[in-house]
Design an enzyme around this catalytic site. Structure first.
Site, mmCIF file in Angstrom:
data_model
loop_
_atom_site.group_PDB
_atom_site.id
_atom_site.type_symbol
_atom_site.label_atom_id
_atom_site.label_comp_id
_atom_site.label_asym_id
_atom_site.label_seq_id
_atom_site.Cartn_x
_atom_site.Cartn_y
_atom_site.Cartn_z
ATOM 1 N N ARG A 43 0.835 -1.213 0.000
ATOM 2 C CA ARG A 43 0.000 0.000 0.000
ATOM 3 C C ARG A 43 0.857 1.244 0.000
ATOM 4 O O ARG A 43 0.500 2.267 -0.580
ATOM 5 C CB ARG A 43 -0.965 0.001 1.188
ATOM 6 N N ALA A 138 -16.617 6.778 5.272
ATOM 7 C CA ALA A 138 -15.682 6.820 4.143
ATOM 8 C C ALA A 138 -15.411 5.398 3.696
ATOM 9 O O ALA A 138 -15.542 4.459 4.481
ATOM 10 C CB ALA A 138 -14.383 7.499 4.569
ATOM 11 N N LYS A 190 -21.510 3.699 20.327
ATOM 12 C CA LYS A 190 -21.113 3.402 18.949
ATOM 13 C C LYS A 190 -20.872 1.894 18.800
ATOM 14 O O LYS A 190 -21.249 1.285 17.795
ATOM 15 C CB LYS A 190 -19.840 4.214 18.600
ATOM 16 N N ASN A 194 -22.655 -0.642 16.177
ATOM 17 C CA ASN A 194 -21.891 -1.528 15.281
ATOM 18 C C ASN A 194 -22.255 -2.998 15.515
ATOM 19 O O ASN A 194 -22.357 -3.767 14.567
ATOM 20 C CB ASN A 194 -20.379 -1.316 15.455
ATOM 21 N N SER A 260 -18.730 -1.574 7.398
ATOM 22 C CA SER A 260 -17.284 -1.823 7.323
ATOM 23 C C SER A 260 -16.986 -3.320 7.421
ATOM 24 O O SER A 260 -16.065 -3.823 6.787
ATOM 25 C CB SER A 260 -16.557 -1.044 8.426
#
Ligand code: KPL
Length: 322
Positions: A43, A138, A190, A194, A260
């Site tokens: 990467r 994102a 959160k 999730n 995700s």
């Protein structure tokens, strides 16, 4: 802005996934020196050769960061380390980076899931540790390209009662970054969301919003949410409304997103399960709370992952032209 310019090595980001890349873009936008740290060369090379492109609102910016290293490269001690790796990759990455971490290195953990902070505190008990959570959305479309899909807020607080001296830099580059004196309830909320959404999207192989159109998924979500609430209640964490209501609203608001965890599943990456529903089940067992539906979800996802793994092994081992 020249903030931090005189102090090379002041900031580093570990984990250039979608959220890490957004933060990298913010530092680069403001010309604040930031070192980008990668697990491996692949990467790193992708970003070195193509730049780091961030798409937002039909516009795109390509940065050409210069300070790119793998975690095992030699280097000076890091002052402030933003950690945006997946939960399961964090400890191995920090281990590889250990030669650049001293007791003054401030660690800012910005990721989904629970349990990593405790693991870090065992390994690095004297380091200032901060925990963050974001509602930003994102996703990556290529190793060097990120789409900033949903604006949101980032909240940071202390894990060990310290003050974050460098908070002003984070807030200077992201006006939607806030300090929370008691970050834990926010992290648990959160985490609960999730746990309620991500695993089910893998089980039903669907976008977040599609969960709400599937009767079976809705029924399962209701049961999973009740169990999560029972654990949170036992821990004294209050939710402002029922978890099912919040999770349904978030699934609706992000209806077109792939969670995700589903993105990881489809890209054949390891899942955050151990730090989400499996963590919840461990915590529940410790507190004597029953969580059979979360346990069943964990088992089903493990089976799916196993099946996919042996399927892809079969495909790779297949002789050509059969
Ligand atoms: O945070 C998320 C994730 O995918 O990890 C949700 C809230 C489920 C949005 O996709």
């Amino acid at each position: 802005m020249t903030l931090g310019k005189k102090h090379p090595g002041l900031w580093a980001i570990l984990g250039l996934g979608s959220i890490g890349s957004l933060w990298a873009g913010r530092f680069l936008d403001k010309n604040i020196p930031v070192e980008l740290l990668f697990k491996n060369q692949t990467r790193l090379e992708a970003i070195k050769n193509n730049g780091l492109t961030i798409h937002q609102d039909k516009e795109s910016v390509t940065h050409h960061p210069e300070d790119l290293h793998t975690c095992d490269s030699p280097g000076a001690p890091i002052h402030n380390l933003i950690i945006t790796t997946k939960a399961q990759q964090t400890l191995p990455a920090l281990h590889t980076l250990a030669h650049r971490i001293n007791t003054n290195t401030t660690l800012i953990l910005l990721q989904n899931g629970m349990g990593v902070a405790q693991e870090i505190q065992k390994q690095l008990p004297h380091n200032p540790l901060f925990l963050g959570i974001t509602t930003e959305g994102a996703y990556r479309t290529a190793p060097h390209t990120v789409v900033y899909a949903g604006k949101g807020d980032t909240w940071v607080g202390s894990a060990n009662m310290q003050k974050l001296a460098a908070l002003h830099t984070l807030q200077a580059i992201n006006q939607h970054c806030f300090w929370d004196e008691n970050i834990h309830p926010r992290l648990w909320q959160k985490f609960a969301i999730n746990c309620a959404i991500n695993g089910l999207t893998v089980l039903f192989q669907c976008k977040n919003g599609e969960l709400l159109q599937n009767k079976q998924a809705c029924e399962q979500m209701a049961k999973i949410c009740l169990e999560i609430e029972n654990v949170l209640n036992k821990k004294g964490i209050q939710l402002s409304e029922s978890l099912l209501k919040t999770a349904s609203n978030i699934a609706e608001r992000t209806s077109d997103n792939y969670s995700s965890m589903l993105q990881d599943f489809r890209a054949q990456r390891d899942l955050e399960l151990d730090y989400l529903n499996a963590y919840l089940c461990r915590e529940a067992a410790r507190l004597n709370v029953e969580t059979p539906h979360n346990q069943a979800l964990v088992e089903s996802i493990k089976q799916l992952t196993e099946a996919r793994r042996s399927e892809s092994t079969k495909l790779t081992n297949k002789p050509p032209f059969t």
